[in-house]
Design a protein around this motif. Structure first.
Motif, PDB file in Angstrom:
ATOM      1  N   ARG A  95     -26.385  43.761  61.773  1.00 21.65           N
ATOM      2  CA  ARG A  95     -26.644  42.998  62.992  1.00 21.65           C
ATOM      3  C   ARG A  95     -27.310  41.665  62.664  1.00 21.65           C
ATOM      4  O   ARG A  95     -26.907  40.614  63.186  1.00 21.65           O
ATOM      5  CB  ARG A  95     -27.527  43.810  63.934  1.00 21.65           C
ATOM      6  N   ALA A  96     -28.325  41.692  61.797  1.00 22.00           N
ATOM      7  CA  ALA A  96     -29.035  40.468  61.442  1.00 22.00           C
ATOM      8  C   ALA A  96     -28.110  39.468  60.763  1.00 22.00           C
ATOM      9  O   ALA A  96     -28.163  38.264  61.033  1.00 22.00           O
ATOM     10  CB  ALA A  96     -30.223  40.796  60.535  1.00 22.00           C
ATOM     11  N   SER A  97     -27.237  39.970  59.889  1.00 21.03           N
ATOM     12  CA  SER A  97     -26.302  39.097  59.186  1.00 21.03           C
ATOM     13  C   SER A  97     -25.323  38.441  60.153  1.00 21.03           C
ATOM     14  O   SER A  97     -25.017  37.241  60.045  1.00 21.03           O
ATOM     15  CB  SER A  97     -25.540  39.906  58.123  1.00 21.03           C
ATOM     16  N   ALA A  98     -24.810  39.237  61.113  1.00 20.25           N
ATOM     17  CA  ALA A  98     -23.869  38.701  62.096  1.00 20.25           C
ATOM     18  C   ALA A  98     -24.534  37.646  62.974  1.00 20.25           C
ATOM     19  O   ALA A  98     -23.936  36.599  63.275  1.00 20.25           O
ATOM     20  CB  ALA A  98     -23.311  39.829  62.952  1.00 20.25           C
ATOM     21  N   VAL A  99     -25.771  37.885  63.376  1.00 18.80           N
ATOM     22  CA  VAL A  99     -26.499  36.922  64.209  1.00 18.80           C
ATOM     23  C   VAL A  99     -26.704  35.619  63.445  1.00 18.80           C
ATOM     24  O   VAL A  99     -26.466  34.523  63.969  1.00 18.80           O
ATOM     25  CB  VAL A  99     -27.850  37.509  64.667  1.00 18.80           C
ATOM     26  N   ARG A 100     -27.137  35.711  62.184  1.00 16.63           N
ATOM     27  CA  ARG A 100     -27.359  34.500  61.377  1.00 16.63           C
ATOM     28  C   ARG A 100     -26.086  33.679  61.259  1.00 16.63           C
ATOM     29  O   ARG A 100     -26.094  32.454  61.418  1.00 16.63           O
ATOM     30  CB  ARG A 100     -27.866  34.885  59.981  1.00 16.63           C
ATOM     31  N   ALA A 101     -24.977  34.356  60.977  1.00  9.95           N
ATOM     32  CA  ALA A 101     -23.713  33.647  60.776  1.00  9.95           C
ATOM     33  C   ALA A 101     -23.278  32.895  62.028  1.00  9.95           C
ATOM     34  O   ALA A 101     -22.884  31.720  61.967  1.00  9.95           O
ATOM     35  CB  ALA A 101     -22.632  34.640  60.349  1.00  9.95           C
ATOM     36  N   VAL A 102     -23.372  33.547  63.179  1.00 12.27           N
ATOM     37  CA  VAL A 102     -22.909  32.921  64.420  1.00 12.27           C
ATOM     38  C   VAL A 102     -23.836  31.790  64.843  1.00 12.27           C
ATOM     39  O   VAL A 102     -23.382  30.763  65.372  1.00 12.27           O
ATOM     40  CB  VAL A 102     -22.788  33.981  65.539  1.00 12.27           C
ATOM     41  N   LEU A 103     -25.135  31.938  64.604  1.00 10.35           N
ATOM     42  CA  LEU A 103     -26.070  30.887  64.995  1.00 10.35           C
ATOM     43  C   LEU A 103     -25.956  29.649  64.114  1.00 10.35           C
ATOM     44  O   LEU A 103     -26.469  28.579  64.470  1.00 10.35           O
ATOM     45  CB  LEU A 103     -27.512  31.420  64.935  1.00 10.35           C
ATOM     46  N   LEU A 104     -25.303  29.769  62.979  1.00  6.02           N
ATOM     47  CA  LEU A 104     -25.135  28.623  62.086  1.00  6.02           C
ATOM     48  C   LEU A 104     -23.732  28.027  62.109  1.00  6.02           C
ATOM     49  O   LEU A 104     -23.551  26.837  61.837  1.00  6.02           O
ATOM     50  CB  LEU A 104     -25.477  29.027  60.639  1.00  6.02           C
ATOM     51  N   ARG A 105     -22.733  28.837  62.438  1.00  6.58           N
ATOM     52  CA  ARG A 105     -21.354  28.363  62.382  1.00  6.58           C
ATOM     53  C   ARG A 105     -20.606  28.481  63.706  1.00  6.58           C
ATOM     54  O   ARG A 105     -19.506  27.958  63.825  1.00  6.58           O
ATOM     55  CB  ARG A 105     -20.584  29.124  61.287  1.00  6.58           C
ATOM     56  N   GLY A 106     -21.158  29.197  64.673  1.00  7.20           N
ATOM     57  CA  GLY A 106     -20.473  29.372  65.937  1.00  7.20           C
ATOM     58  C   GLY A 106     -19.317  30.346  65.819  1.00  7.20           C
ATOM     59  O   GLY A 106     -19.214  31.114  64.852  1.00  7.20           O
ATOM     60  N   LEU A 107     -18.412  30.319  66.795  1.00  7.62           N
ATOM     61  CA  LEU A 107     -17.280  31.249  66.840  1.00  7.62           C
ATOM     62  C   LEU A 107     -15.975  30.612  66.397  1.00  7.62           C
ATOM     63  O   LEU A 107     -14.974  31.312  66.222  1.00  7.62           O
ATOM     64  CB  LEU A 107     -17.134  31.802  68.266  1.00  7.62           C
ATOM     65  N   ASP A 108     -15.974  29.302  66.221  1.00  7.96           N
ATOM     66  CA  ASP A 108     -14.756  28.586  65.813  1.00  7.96           C
ATOM     67  C   ASP A 108     -14.784  28.388  64.306  1.00  7.96           C
ATOM     68  O   ASP A 108     -15.504  27.521  63.798  1.00  7.96           O
ATOM     69  CB  ASP A 108     -14.674  27.247  66.548  1.00  7.96           C
ATOM     70  N   SER A 109     -14.017  29.181  63.610  1.00  3.96           N
ATOM     71  CA  SER A 109     -14.032  29.109  62.137  1.00  3.96           C
ATOM     72  C   SER A 109     -13.421  27.824  61.610  1.00  3.96           C
ATOM     73  O   SER A 109     -13.631  27.473  60.445  1.00  3.96           O
ATOM     74  CB  SER A 109     -13.276  30.317  61.554  1.00  3.96           C
ATOM     75  N   ASP A 110     -12.661  27.084  62.459  1.00  2.65           N
ATOM     76  CA  ASP A 110     -12.012  25.844  62.010  1.00  2.65           C
ATOM     77  C   ASP A 110     -12.806  24.596  62.372  1.00  2.65           C
ATOM     78  O   ASP A 110     -12.337  23.472  62.126  1.00  2.65           O
ATOM     79  CB  ASP A 110     -10.611  25.745  62.628  1.00  2.65           C
ATOM     80  N   ALA A 111     -13.978  24.772  62.974  1.00  3.91           N
ATOM     81  CA  ALA A 111     -14.762  23.610  63.391  1.00  3.91           C
ATOM     82  C   ALA A 111     -15.217  22.817  62.167  1.00  3.91           C
ATOM     83  O   ALA A 111     -15.644  23.388  61.162  1.00  3.91           O
ATOM     84  CB  ALA A 111     -15.974  24.064  64.195  1.00  3.91           C
ATOM     85  N   PRO A 112     -15.096  21.465  62.226  1.00  2.00           N
ATOM     86  CA  PRO A 112     -15.593  20.641  61.105  1.00  2.00           C
ATOM     87  C   PRO A 112     -17.104  20.794  60.959  1.00  2.00           C
ATOM     88  O   PRO A 112     -17.823  20.985  61.955  1.00  2.00           O
ATOM     89  CB  PRO A 112     -15.204  19.217  61.516  1.00  2.00           C
ATOM     90  N   LEU A 113     -17.580  20.686  59.734  1.00  2.83           N
ATOM     91  CA  LEU A 113     -18.996  20.915  59.449  1.00  2.83           C
ATOM     92  C   LEU A 113     -19.667  19.645  58.957  1.00  2.83           C
ATOM     93  O   LEU A 113     -19.010  18.701  58.489  1.00  2.83           O
ATOM     94  CB  LEU A 113     -19.147  22.011  58.390  1.00  2.83           C
ATOM     95  N   ARG A 114     -21.000  19.646  59.077  1.00  2.25           N
ATOM     96  CA  ARG A 114     -21.819  18.580  58.515  1.00  2.25           C
ATOM     97  C   ARG A 114     -23.116  19.185  58.000  1.00  2.25           C
ATOM     98  O   ARG A 114     -23.478  20.314  58.367  1.00  2.25           O
ATOM     99  CB  ARG A 114     -22.114  17.510  59.562  1.00  2.25           C
ATOM    100  N   ALA A 115     -23.824  18.440  57.171  1.00  4.90           N
ATOM    101  CA  ALA A 115     -25.086  18.933  56.619  1.00  4.90           C
ATOM    102  C   ALA A 115     -26.124  19.034  57.723  1.00  4.90           C
ATOM    103  O   ALA A 115     -26.244  18.140  58.570  1.00  4.90           O
ATOM    104  CB  ALA A 115     -25.575  18.007  55.516  1.00  4.90           C
ATOM    105  N   SER A 116     -26.876  20.121  57.711  1.00  3.95           N
ATOM    106  CA  SER A 116     -27.908  20.333  58.724  1.00  3.95           C
ATOM    107  C   SER A 116     -29.187  19.565  58.423  1.00  3.95           C
ATOM    108  O   SER A 116     -30.012  19.358  59.310  1.00  3.95           O
ATOM    109  CB  SER A 116     -28.235  21.829  58.829  1.00  3.95           C
TER     110      SER A 116
END
Length: 367
Positions: A152-173
């Motif tokens: 559960r913790a791993s899934a929450v971390r992933a979604v809070l950092l990358r969202g639900l769109d796996s194709d979304a362009p990324l930038r440095a935080s």
């Protein structure tokens, strides 16, 4: 000493221990002696020692008479069985239920069964085998709960950092520990997302049947007959028993808060529950990891105000919250079912011990 494991050497305890300043008053214990925590006997905090050592003055030490028909294993089970713990509770003295004491004269007056020595040994051997099986099963279920919590913790971390769109362009935080985030998201200091304040009450002002929840410095939520806040809020203690950066609450309604509990309210640009997910997931590993406070004993308002949150657009926050709620509900259901199984196993263990030491089952037939 535990009501489940009996006597455990200090070297095997998973706690931080310090040496006593003086050994005055400490009692010697031989293998086979019955050791009782005077104040916690009513919880089953007693057992027959398997090794020689010493105990603090808070414990009573009882030694079988020479030539007595005494199998240590049998009496270790007997005295920690439910009926005998209940009887010790009845005979213990004290004003507060949490501080009942059983004194030597009272304990020695208790009647106990004395089966033939060979039967005592047979019962102890039977219970060793059967409780070991149950304990192994309980340990497996506890590991399952840990795995589910980690998932559960791993899934929450992933979604809070990358969202639900796996194709979304990324930038440095801008944070090495966070890595990249979707380019449409913003890193915003907490002070720009909400108001940070504290409660003004002390735990001593709690009321057992109070009308409103009272958030204090530990994990437990107390009750109060007054409230200082009304609305959506996220809380975390600035210090306390739960561990800094480990206790978080979300609530929407009237409530009271301790004077050392930080209260986040008046959210703008971020949903309160989304902020709760983010703060509870990343405050400790991100903000506290970079703090100069080595012991992490307390949180300071400037640190909280400057804590930067990865904020998606509001519509995306709503989609993420829906996803997290659905996934967490499934995992919580599995955890709840596993906890019920553990509880039933512990009850079966206790019932088995009681039946064996009181002669309700013939262990020779059960072997």
């Amino acid at each position: 000493m535990s009501h489940l494991t009996g006597i455990t050497p200090r070297s095997e305890k998973n706690v931080t221990m310090t040496a006593a300043e003086s050994l005055d008053g400490y009692r010697l214990v031989d293998a086979g002696d019955l050791v009782i925590n005077t104040m916690w006997a009513w919880m089953g905090a007693l057992g027959v020692s398997k090794q020689a050592g010493i105990v603090s003055p808070a414990y009573g030490v009882y030694r079988p008479r020479p030539n007595a028909a005494f199998c240590p294993g049998f009496y270790d089970y007997l005295y920690r069985s439910t009926p005998y713990v209940m009887e010790m509770t009845r005979l213990s003295r004290g004003i507060w239920s949490s501080r009942l004491r059983i004194y030597p004269d009272v304990f020695l007056s208790m009647a106990i069964p004395v089966p033939p020595l060979e039967e005592q040994r047979a019962i102890a051997d039977y219970l060793d085998r059967e409780t070991a099986r149950i304990d192994t099963l309980i340990e497996e279920q506890q590991r399952l709960i840990e795995m589910l919590q980690e998932r559960r913790a791993s899934a929450v971390r992933a979604v809070l950092l990358r969202g639900l769109d796996s194709d979304a362009p990324l930038r440095a935080s801008g944070s090495e520990l966070l890595g990249s985030i979707p380019s449409a998201w913003n890193m915003v200091p907490t002070r720009h997302l909400c108001t940070i304040t504290t409660g003004d009450e002390d735990s001593g002002n709690a009321t057992e049947d109070g009308a409103y929840p009272f958030f204090v410095r530990g994990r437990e939520v107390l009750r109060s007959n007054s409230y200082a806040f009304d609305g959506e809020a996220v809380m975390t203690p600035g210090d306390g028993q739960g561990g800094t950066g480990k206790v978080f609450h979300y609530f929407d309604g009237k409530f009271q808060a301790h004077q050392r509990v930080y209260v986040f309210t008046d959210f703008h640009g971020i949903a309160g529950r989304y902020f709760y997910y983010y703060l509870s997931t990343f405050l400790r590993p991100i903000a506290l990891a970079g703090s100069n406070t080595v012991t992490m004993e307390s949180l300071r308002r400037p640190l909280l105000a400057g804590f930067r949150v990865a904020v998606p657009p509001l519509d995306e926050q709503a989609r993420i919250l829906g996803y997290l709620d659905e996934q967490n509900a499934k995992i919580d259901q599995l955890i709840s079912e596993t906890e019920r199984f553990i509880k039933l196993s512990q009850e079966r263990r206790a019932a088995l011990i009681t039946a064996a030491v009181t002669g309700q089952i013939d262990v020779r037939e059960a072997a």
